[in-house]
Design a protein around this motif. Structure first.
Motif, PDB file in Angstrom:
ATOM      1  N   MET A   1      33.494  76.465  -3.620  1.00 18.52           N
ATOM      2  CA  MET A   1      33.153  75.310  -2.793  1.00 18.52           C
ATOM      3  C   MET A   1      33.603  75.443  -1.338  1.00 18.52           C
ATOM      4  N   TYR A   2      33.323  76.575  -0.731  1.00 17.80           N
ATOM      5  CA  TYR A   2      33.661  76.734   0.686  1.00 17.80           C
ATOM      6  C   TYR A   2      32.422  76.862   1.566  1.00 17.80           C
ATOM      7  N   SER A   3      31.287  77.209   0.980  1.00 19.49           N
ATOM      8  CA  SER A   3      30.083  77.454   1.785  1.00 19.49           C
ATOM      9  C   SER A   3      29.221  76.195   1.872  1.00 19.49           C
ATOM     10  N   LEU A   4      28.344  76.172   2.876  1.00 18.86           N
ATOM     11  CA  LEU A   4      27.418  75.060   3.007  1.00 18.86           C
ATOM     12  C   LEU A   4      26.485  74.989   1.803  1.00 18.86           C
ATOM     13  N   HIS A   5      26.104  76.137   1.286  1.00 22.19           N
ATOM     14  CA  HIS A   5      25.256  76.176   0.090  1.00 22.19           C
ATOM     15  C   HIS A   5      25.911  75.441  -1.073  1.00 22.19           C
ATOM     16  N   SER A   6      27.195  75.678  -1.289  1.00 20.44           N
ATOM     17  CA  SER A   6      27.889  75.037  -2.411  1.00 20.44           C
ATOM     18  C   SER A   6      28.061  73.539  -2.161  1.00 20.44           C
ATOM     19  N   TRP A   7      28.314  73.145  -0.933  1.00 24.69           N
ATOM     20  CA  TRP A   7      28.468  71.719  -0.619  1.00 24.69           C
ATOM     21  C   TRP A   7      27.178  70.952  -0.880  1.00 24.69           C
TER      22      TRP A   7
END
Length: 290
Positions: A121-127
């Motif tokens: 949960m660190y990337s924009l994709h994961s958010w």
């Protein structure tokens, strides 16, 4: 089917778009499998790369393809003679299958990251992806509670239907965008020799997959947003009345027989207003997206 075709404006155009969407969506699922088997080592469930590969395959299959079909299932003209309740169950069932596949894909991604000590949960994709999953689950829950179960009042359904439709289409568009971010991120991390910027065969292959996802999403959104392709109103529309009341044309007619001319006029006005109000609610209930 023939009756539905006669009722639908631009039936041939709709059929061509539907066939194109199904073809593009199916090819996208096949290409996702080719990608993971030919370039990424296949599928497994052992904490290795093969486990992570379930993530893109299930997202494209469930969150993109099956959700897209669920969105337009009400628009299929050969189902217009089917019970509205049956179509609700089909719509809800497809979305439920998609949700199950999404959950499995999320578990695969987190399990792989944890096994390899990769941050979550660190990337924009994961958010954006997690936000889409949360809102999709809420959409599914309220869809069941308000539109499928028989407890919600008609006025509440009519009030929430535009929100339900808008949020469904927004979630679907967000899923397409998030998928593009995810496959780009995967290529950036995985392609090192040669790099992604050198455009090796895998990069070309996956870029083409991304283009197909955009085409599929565009076709689904176009079909779902055309008002002349929505499911028509039910033919047996009834006037809103209290529980235990009588259908239109029975109690009203009996009362009118023994009334004065003024009473007849008032009853006609009341009946017409109720009929228009009921048609408004029924029209809201016919819209497609869950």
């Amino acid at each position: 089917a023939a009756n539905g075709a006669r009722k639908m404006e631009g039936y041939g155009r709709f059929l061509a778009l539907l066939a194109s969407a199904l073809l593009v969506g199916f090819v996208s699922v096949i290409l996702s499998l080719v990608w993971v088997f030919h370039y990424r080592g296949g599928l497994s469930w052992d904490g290795g790369l093969g486990e992570f590969n379930w993530h893109p395959v299930l997202i494209i299959t469930g969150f993109v393809f099956i959700q897209g079909i669920a969105i337009i299932v009400y628009r299929l003209p050969w189902t217009w003679k089917c019970s509205k309740l049956l179509m609700k169950f089909i719509h809800a069932g497809l979305n439920t299958i998609a949700m199950i596949l999404v959950i499995v894909s999320m578990v695969a991604a987190f399990d792989y990251h944890n096994a390899r000590n990769i941050p979550n949960m660190y990337s924009l994709h994961s958010w954006i992806g997690l936000i889409a999953v949360i809102f999709y689950s809420l959409q599914l829950f309220f869809g069941f509670a308000v539109f499928l179960l028989p407890f919600a009042p008609v006025r509440l359904r009519a009030l929430l239907m535009p929100i339900h439709v808008y949020s469904g289409l927004t979630i679907f568009a967000t899923v397409i965008a998030t998928s593009l971010m995810g496959i780009t991120e995967k290529l950036l991390f995985s392609l090192t020799n040669p790099s992604y910027s050198a455009l090796p065969p895998e990069a070309v292959f996956v870029n083409c997959l991304g283009v197909l996802l955009v085409i599929f999403g565009s076709l689904i959104l176009w079909m779902a947003s055309r008002p002349h392709w929505k499911r028509p109103l039910e033919e047996n529309t009834k006037v809103l009345r209290p529980i235990g009341g009588t259908p239109e044309g029975t109690e009203v007619e009996s009362t009118m027989t023994n009334s004065s001319n003024a009473d007849k006029s008032d009853l006609r006005i009341s009946t017409e207003a109720a009929r228009k109000q009921n048609l408004k609610f029924d029209e809201a209930g016919q819209r497609s997206t869950m």
